[in-house]
Scaffold this active site. Structure first.
Site, PDB file in Angstrom:
ATOM      1  N   GLU A  91      44.348  29.298  33.198  1.00  0.00           N
ATOM      2  CA  GLU A  91      45.067  28.136  33.728  1.00  0.00           C
ATOM      3  C   GLU A  91      45.084  27.005  32.703  1.00  0.00           C
ATOM      4  O   GLU A  91      44.220  26.952  31.808  1.00  0.00           O
ATOM      5  CB  GLU A  91      44.324  27.680  35.004  1.00  0.00           C
ATOM      6  CG  GLU A  91      44.906  26.453  35.662  1.00  0.00           C
ATOM      7  CD  GLU A  91      44.308  26.184  37.051  1.00  0.00           C
ATOM      8  OE1 GLU A  91      43.306  26.821  37.419  1.00  0.00           O
ATOM      9  OE2 GLU A  91      44.868  25.330  37.768  1.00  0.00           O
ATOM     10  N   ASN A 132      50.134  29.018  45.036  1.00  0.00           N
ATOM     11  CA  ASN A 132      48.693  29.191  44.829  1.00  0.00           C
ATOM     12  C   ASN A 132      47.942  28.345  45.852  1.00  0.00           C
ATOM     13  O   ASN A 132      48.238  27.148  46.014  1.00  0.00           O
ATOM     14  CB  ASN A 132      48.296  28.719  43.426  1.00  0.00           C
ATOM     15  CG  ASN A 132      46.784  28.687  43.250  1.00  0.00           C
ATOM     16  OD1 ASN A 132      46.146  29.731  43.132  1.00  0.00           O
ATOM     17  ND2 ASN A 132      46.194  27.492  43.265  1.00  0.00           N
ATOM     18  N   GLU A 133      47.019  28.939  46.530  1.00  0.00           N
ATOM     19  CA  GLU A 133      46.159  28.221  47.487  1.00  0.00           C
ATOM     20  C   GLU A 133      46.984  27.226  48.308  1.00  0.00           C
ATOM     21  O   GLU A 133      46.696  26.028  48.342  1.00  0.00           O
ATOM     22  CB  GLU A 133      44.988  27.541  46.766  1.00  0.00           C
ATOM     23  CG  GLU A 133      44.108  28.556  46.068  1.00  0.00           C
ATOM     24  CD  GLU A 133      42.722  28.062  45.648  1.00  0.00           C
ATOM     25  OE1 GLU A 133      42.475  26.849  45.668  1.00  0.00           O
ATOM     26  OE2 GLU A 133      41.884  28.919  45.307  1.00  0.00           O
ATOM     27  N   TYR A 173      35.034  32.752  45.360  1.00  0.00           N
ATOM     28  CA  TYR A 173      34.133  32.375  44.268  1.00  0.00           C
ATOM     29  C   TYR A 173      32.685  32.545  44.711  1.00  0.00           C
ATOM     30  O   TYR A 173      32.337  32.231  45.859  1.00  0.00           O
ATOM     31  CB  TYR A 173      34.367  30.917  43.850  1.00  0.00           C
ATOM     32  CG  TYR A 173      35.627  30.752  43.015  1.00  0.00           C
ATOM     33  CD1 TYR A 173      35.616  31.050  41.657  1.00  0.00           C
ATOM     34  CD2 TYR A 173      36.826  30.322  43.584  1.00  0.00           C
ATOM     35  CE1 TYR A 173      36.758  30.912  40.871  1.00  0.00           C
ATOM     36  CE2 TYR A 173      37.974  30.185  42.813  1.00  0.00           C
ATOM     37  CZ  TYR A 173      37.934  30.478  41.456  1.00  0.00           C
ATOM     38  OH  TYR A 173      39.063  30.356  40.689  1.00  0.00           O
ATOM     39  N   GLU A 231      41.751  35.347  42.150  1.00  0.00           N
ATOM     40  CA  GLU A 231      40.742  34.423  41.620  1.00  0.00           C
ATOM     41  C   GLU A 231      39.399  34.858  42.179  1.00  0.00           C
ATOM     42  O   GLU A 231      39.201  34.845  43.402  1.00  0.00           O
ATOM     43  CB  GLU A 231      41.032  32.967  42.025  1.00  0.00           C
ATOM     44  CG  GLU A 231      42.192  32.372  41.263  1.00  0.00           C
ATOM     45  CD  GLU A 231      42.373  30.876  41.505  1.00  0.00           C
ATOM     46  OE1 GLU A 231      41.376  30.167  41.760  1.00  0.00           O
ATOM     47  OE2 GLU A 231      43.541  30.426  41.437  1.00  0.00           O
ATOM     48  N   GLN A 251      37.689  32.266  34.894  1.00  0.00           N
ATOM     49  CA  GLN A 251      38.918  32.350  34.143  1.00  0.00           C
ATOM     50  C   GLN A 251      38.612  32.903  32.754  1.00  0.00           C
ATOM     51  O   GLN A 251      37.508  32.720  32.262  1.00  0.00           O
ATOM     52  CB  GLN A 251      39.572  30.985  34.039  1.00  0.00           C
ATOM     53  CG  GLN A 251      39.988  30.397  35.383  1.00  0.00           C
ATOM     54  CD  GLN A 251      40.909  29.184  35.226  1.00  0.00           C
ATOM     55  OE1 GLN A 251      41.345  28.840  34.151  1.00  0.00           O
ATOM     56  NE2 GLN A 251      41.200  28.513  36.351  1.00  0.00           N
TER      57      GLN A 251
HETATM   58  O1  AHR Z   1      39.953  28.349  39.050  1.00  0.00           O
HETATM   59  C1  AHR Z   1      39.858  26.986  39.317  1.00  0.00           C
HETATM   60  C2  AHR Z   1      40.609  26.591  40.571  1.00  0.00           C
HETATM   61  O2  AHR Z   1      40.015  27.201  41.674  1.00  0.00           O
HETATM   62  C3  AHR Z   1      42.054  26.998  40.661  1.00  0.00           C
HETATM   63  O3  AHR Z   1      42.910  26.128  40.021  1.00  0.00           O
HETATM   64  C4  AHR Z   1      42.303  26.996  42.139  1.00  0.00           C
HETATM   65  O4  AHR Z   1      43.304  27.908  42.505  1.00  0.00           O
HETATM   66  C5  AHR Z   1      40.947  27.332  42.717  1.00  0.00           C
HETATM   67  O5  AHR Z   1      40.594  26.479  43.748  1.00  0.00           O
END
Ligand code: AHR
Length: 497
Positions: free
Chosen positions: A25, A172-173, A239, A302, A351
């Protein structure tokens, strides 16, 4: 001693190579400094793209890269990033630190980079602040070979042939930074965008809808019910935030330090990483109600560890070190994605460079390959192979608060008939003796590559690497059985021939 059973006669799904994908990103030094240094840089580059990074990514056979975000994608106007660099619009990156974004890395640079790496591009469209027309024009610009306005603009900007980009994310999200939408509303917006995105230059877009935030099962249910027929894939974000209790036992911090953590944090991290198995099972269960034939895939676009930023760095840049703990998280997660490869067709680590659970860290002209990078090296042979049955006898280990299995396995058969077993020892301190029993076929020797170390081991600039891939002497297989000792805190690739 534990027993590991490998049964190549029981074959499951195809392991799509895109499970080994990445995400990059416009965030911190993910793009600028990490991938792109500009043509005038003293760092060896190909049209501004770092040569060392390209070579390292080619080596692990990166299959697909997602770009330009993330939250950044939802404020991105692709027209800012084309044409002569000196005329490109300078904007402020409001998502990540308010730094100036000069748009010198745009569509051409990204797609050229993917060509250099030899991977597929996955482009994420702007739904929150863009329009369906902008996204459809972007795709026309990239993929059309007609005499069309956008294709002509691309030709004028120096690219004659279309790039034939297949993977298109629609937002995205969108439950968060992509517009704070409710699932019912996003489902309608998704349908509108999906209708406007057409086949251009013979390339049919593979449409990826924004999926749930971790365990938001309602999101998946609504999306499948209202928009399932219009999508090829539904994404999932998760995450691993290990967190810790501060001195005040009531204060819970979601993110803990990337290095210098203790064993209870180590096992808690692994416990949270393993939770992705339950998440995928439950989302799959909902999808099965609407799509029993599994036409719609899951794209885990992600995932990875999210620790506290390195002290002294800009906290908005999400720069973190990477240890053997991260390598174990990557290894068990990839084993889990393999095990769900009937539905999970792509996954993108967040990332790729200099941000969150990166495979590469850079500092000026220096580059470090992280422990997570080496996991992708050990696992690359799973790409495009067939998942086969594997089972390992289990103890639970860890702390009272966080129990995890001692070992974790995945196995696949490659096109050449060789078997690849990826075996992870989650114990921070105990090695494991394992007797491997092969139920079918005939194999003569096992080649083993591995990484291991202390849970806090990492690779640093200007120091010899603490974590690198090592090889064991080949093991003779007799009567389809052999014994292997795997070190504590290790990731092992065993190839049977
Ligand atoms: O990866 C960092 C961020 O995490 C991304 O921009 C977003 O999609 C997520 O919340």
């Amino acid at each position: 001693m534990k027993h590991l059973i490998i049964n190549a006669s029981r074959k499951y799904s195809h392991i799509n190579r895109n499970i080994y994908g990445h995400f990059s990103e416009h965030l911190g030094r993910g793009i600028y400094g990490g991938i792109y240094v500009g043509e005038d840089s003293e760092i060896p580059n190909i049209h501004g793209i770092r040569q060392d990074v390209v070579e390292a990514l080619r080596y692990i056979k990166v299959p697909v890269i997602r770009w330009p975000g993330g939250c950044f994608a939802e404020y991105y106007n692709w027209k800012d990033g084309i044409g002569p660099k000196e005329e490109r619009r300078r904007i402020v990156n409001k998502s990540w630190g308010g730094v100036v974004e000069d748009n010198s890395f745009g569509t051409h640079e990204f797609l050229d980079f993917c060509e250099l790496v030899g991977c597929s591009p996955y482009i994420v469209g702007n739904v929150a602040s863009g329009t369906a027309r902008e996204l459809s024009e972007w795709i026309e610009y990239i993929n059309s070979d007609d005499e069309s306005l956008m294709a002509d603009l691309r030709r004028k900007n120096g690219r004659d042939k279309p790039w034939n980009v297949q993977y298109i994310g629609i937002g995205n999200e969108n439950w968060g930074c992509g517009g704070q939408m409710r699932p019912e509303y996003y489902a309608d917006v998704y349908r509108q965008f999906a209708t406007c995105i057409r086949t251009c230059g013979g390339t049919k877009p593979y449409k990826i809808a924004c999926g749930a935030d971790g365990p938001d099962y309602k999101w998946t249910e609504v999306l499948m019910r209202l928009a399932g027929n219009y999508m090829d894939s539904l994404s999932l974000h998760y995450y691993t935030m290990p967190g810790y209790y501060t001195t005040d036992e009531y204060k819970w911090e979601k993110k803990g330090p990337a290095t210098g953590f203790d064993e209870s944090n180590y096992y808690r991290t692994l416990r949270r990483a393993l939770f992705i198995d339950e998440l995928i099972c439950r989302h799959k269960y909902i999808m099965d109600q609407y799509d029993p034939d599994k036409r719609v895939s899951i794209t885990v676009d992600e995932w990875g560890t999210w620790h506290a930023p390195e002290p002294g760095t800009n906290p908005a840049f999400l720069y973190q070190q990477n240890t053997m703990r991260d390598a174990i998280v990557a290894a068990v997660s990839l084993n889990i994605f393999n095990s769900h490869s009937d539905r999970v067709k792509m996954a993108n680590l967040a990332q790729m460079i200099n941000v969150l659970q990166a495979v590469i860290l850079t500092e000026g002209n220096k580059m470090v390959l992280t422990p997570t990078y080496h996991v992708y090296d050990l696992y690359k042979g799973h790409q495009d192979s067939t998942l086969i049955e594997s089972y390992v006898q289990q103890d639970m280990i860890g702390t009272e608060e966080a129990q995890v299995p001692a070992v974790h396995v995945s196995a696949s058969e490659a096109r050449d008939g060789s078997i690849r077993v990826t075996l992870v020892n989650l114990s921070a301190s105990e090695s494991q003796r394992i007797r491997c029993l092969l139920c079918s076929g005939e194999y003569h020797f096992a080649s083993v590559r591995y990484i291991s170390g202390e849970m806090n081991d990492c690779n640093e600039f200007d120091k010899p690497p603490r974590v690198s891939v090592k090889t064991m002497p080949d093991i003779q297989i007799e009567d389809n059985s052999f014994i292997i000792d795997i070190p504590a805190c290790s990731v092992n690739e065993i190839v049977l021939r």
